[in-house]
Design a protein around this motif. Structure first.
Motif, mmCIF file in Angstrom:
data_model
loop_
_atom_site.group_PDB
_atom_site.id
_atom_site.type_symbol
_atom_site.label_atom_id
_atom_site.label_comp_id
_atom_site.label_asym_id
_atom_site.label_seq_id
_atom_site.Cartn_x
_atom_site.Cartn_y
_atom_site.Cartn_z
ATOM 1 N N ARG A 172 0.835 -1.366 -0.173
ATOM 2 C CA ARG A 172 -0.008 -0.035 0.012
ATOM 3 C C ARG A 172 0.925 1.121 0.082
ATOM 4 N NH1 ARG A 172 -5.304 1.292 3.996
ATOM 5 N NH2 ARG A 172 -5.636 3.435 3.342
ATOM 6 N N HIS A 177 1.449 5.553 -1.466
ATOM 7 C CA HIS A 177 0.984 6.816 -1.701
ATOM 8 C C HIS A 177 1.817 7.896 -2.501
ATOM 9 C CE1 HIS A 177 -1.678 10.410 -0.554
ATOM 10 N NE2 HIS A 177 -2.082 9.455 0.195
ATOM 11 N N SER A 178 1.291 8.687 -3.272
ATOM 12 C CA SER A 178 1.896 9.683 -4.083
ATOM 13 C C SER A 178 2.334 10.746 -3.036
ATOM 14 C CB SER A 178 1.159 10.135 -5.144
ATOM 15 O OG SER A 178 0.014 10.961 -4.796
ATOM 16 N N TYR A 198 -4.159 16.437 -5.108
ATOM 17 C CA TYR A 198 -3.898 15.749 -6.443
ATOM 18 C C TYR A 198 -4.546 16.256 -7.504
ATOM 19 C CZ TYR A 198 -5.354 11.775 -9.269
ATOM 20 O OH TYR A 198 -5.401 10.930 -10.453
ATOM 21 N N SER A 221 6.961 5.771 0.620
ATOM 22 C CA SER A 221 6.820 4.632 -0.011
ATOM 23 C C SER A 221 7.851 4.333 -1.014
ATOM 24 C CB SER A 221 5.459 5.089 -1.086
ATOM 25 O OG SER A 221 4.422 5.451 -0.469
ATOM 26 N N VAL A 270 -1.783 2.204 -5.036
ATOM 27 C CA VAL A 270 -1.172 3.518 -4.920
ATOM 28 C C VAL A 270 -2.454 4.655 -4.697
ATOM 29 C CG1 VAL A 270 0.319 5.297 -5.742
ATOM 30 C CG2 VAL A 270 0.764 2.871 -6.246
ATOM 31 N N GLU A 271 -2.472 5.215 -3.594
ATOM 32 C CA GLU A 271 -3.633 6.369 -3.354
ATOM 33 C C GLU A 271 -2.923 7.573 -3.939
ATOM 34 O OE1 GLU A 271 -5.369 6.027 0.638
ATOM 35 O OE2 GLU A 271 -3.621 5.051 1.141
ATOM 36 N N GLN A 272 -3.894 8.395 -4.732
ATOM 37 C CA GLN A 272 -3.701 9.720 -5.019
ATOM 38 C C GLN A 272 -2.559 9.646 -6.149
ATOM 39 O OE1 GLN A 272 -6.060 11.449 -4.377
ATOM 40 N NE2 GLN A 272 -6.290 11.204 -2.281
#
Length: 286
Positions: A92, A94-95, A103, A117, A175-177
């Protein structure tokens, strides 16, 4: 009663929707497409039901952009795939975009991982793999939530046609955002020969749940979209999972053979079907 005056029943019938709406001759084509065609008119305006349908579609498109992806549920769905039972733990990530507002306002932040990350993937000391699968929320969490796990299941089934050891997989990343280019960094850190980015596409008024697939050979930070192949509109009402998986399987095999993706790799997976088996070369594919 004045015989020239219409009866109450006649007035009532004249106010029924079928009588008020002027039909459009293209309306019958609506059975073949989700596009907004042949809507008819009431006077100079859209019929009320068509106007309400538009507002609903617009609201669904907005929701698809702004509703957060339910990461725990997605990871649970992926872990339930039989073909992934012995796979490495899902990562998991994140950007650099800390929230949805950032974003949307800073696309460049969505193309790179945040430092935590990066360190997380570097600490894995991953072994080289043929393919890294990266699931990214993008501009439609609905597309990813509903379609990511079923498509991966179809893809793994297609890859199995080449034998159980033909394709080695890096750990799956969620990946979030994120945006498409973030897969280059993930693939590079995971030492993957190719990276597949599955991302929620910008929603339309008839397709708020469209999943896009982006394949890149030898991913590394700084590549442009000219280095990728794209398969779009993957969803039950668009390009179904089995067909999309077969097309991606074709592109993967060709990418490995040629050592490239992007403008140098053409998708000829449907060439036989388009030619109809007549032996006549389709000029669109030459």
């Amino acid at each position: 009663m004045n015989p020239d005056q219409p009866s109450a029943d006649a007035v009532s019938r004249s106010l029924e929707p079928d009588a008020i709406v002027t039909p459009n001759p293209w309306q019958r084509l609506g059975q073949f497409t989700d596009a907004r065609i042949g809507l008819g008119r009431a006077g100079i305006s859209l019929p009320t039901n068509r106007s309400l349908e538009f507002q609903l579609a617009h609201a669904r498109a907005q929701d698809a952009v702004h509703l957060p992806l339910e990461i725990p549920r997605l990871i649970e769905d992926l872990n339930q795939l039989a073909a992934l039972e012995n796979a490495p733990q899902i990562q998991r990530l994140h950007s650099r975009a800390v929230d949805r507002t950032t974003y949307l306002q800073r696309p460049d932040y969505g193309r790179r991982l945040d430092e935590a990350s990066r360190q997380q993937l570097s600490a894995l000391d991953a072994q080289p793999a043929d393919l890294a699968i990266v699931v990214v929320d993008g501009l439609s969490s609905l597309a990813v939530q509903n379609n990511a796990a079923p498509f991966i299941a179809a893809l793994l089934e297609a890859l199995a046609e080449d034998g159980p050891d033909a394709w080695s997989l890096a750990p799956i990343s969620v990946v979030e955002q994120g945006r498409v280019a973030i897969g280059d960094e993930v693939g590079e850190l995971l030492k993957a020969r190719a990276v597949l980015v599955m991302v929620g596409e910008r929603p339309g008024l008839s397709s708020p749940d469209s999943l896009g697939l982006y394949l890149t050979w030898q991913p590394r930070v700084g590549l442009s979209d000219a280095s990728r192949n794209c398969i779009s509109n993957v969803r039950p009402a668009g390009l179904d999972f089995a067909m999309a998986a077969q097309r991606l399987h074709y592109l993967l095999r060709e990418a490995r053979k040629l050592g490239l993706t992007g403008v140098g790799l053409k998708d000829r997976s449907g060439e036989t079907a388009l030619e109809g088996g007549t032996g006549i070369q389709n000029f669109l594919l030459s």
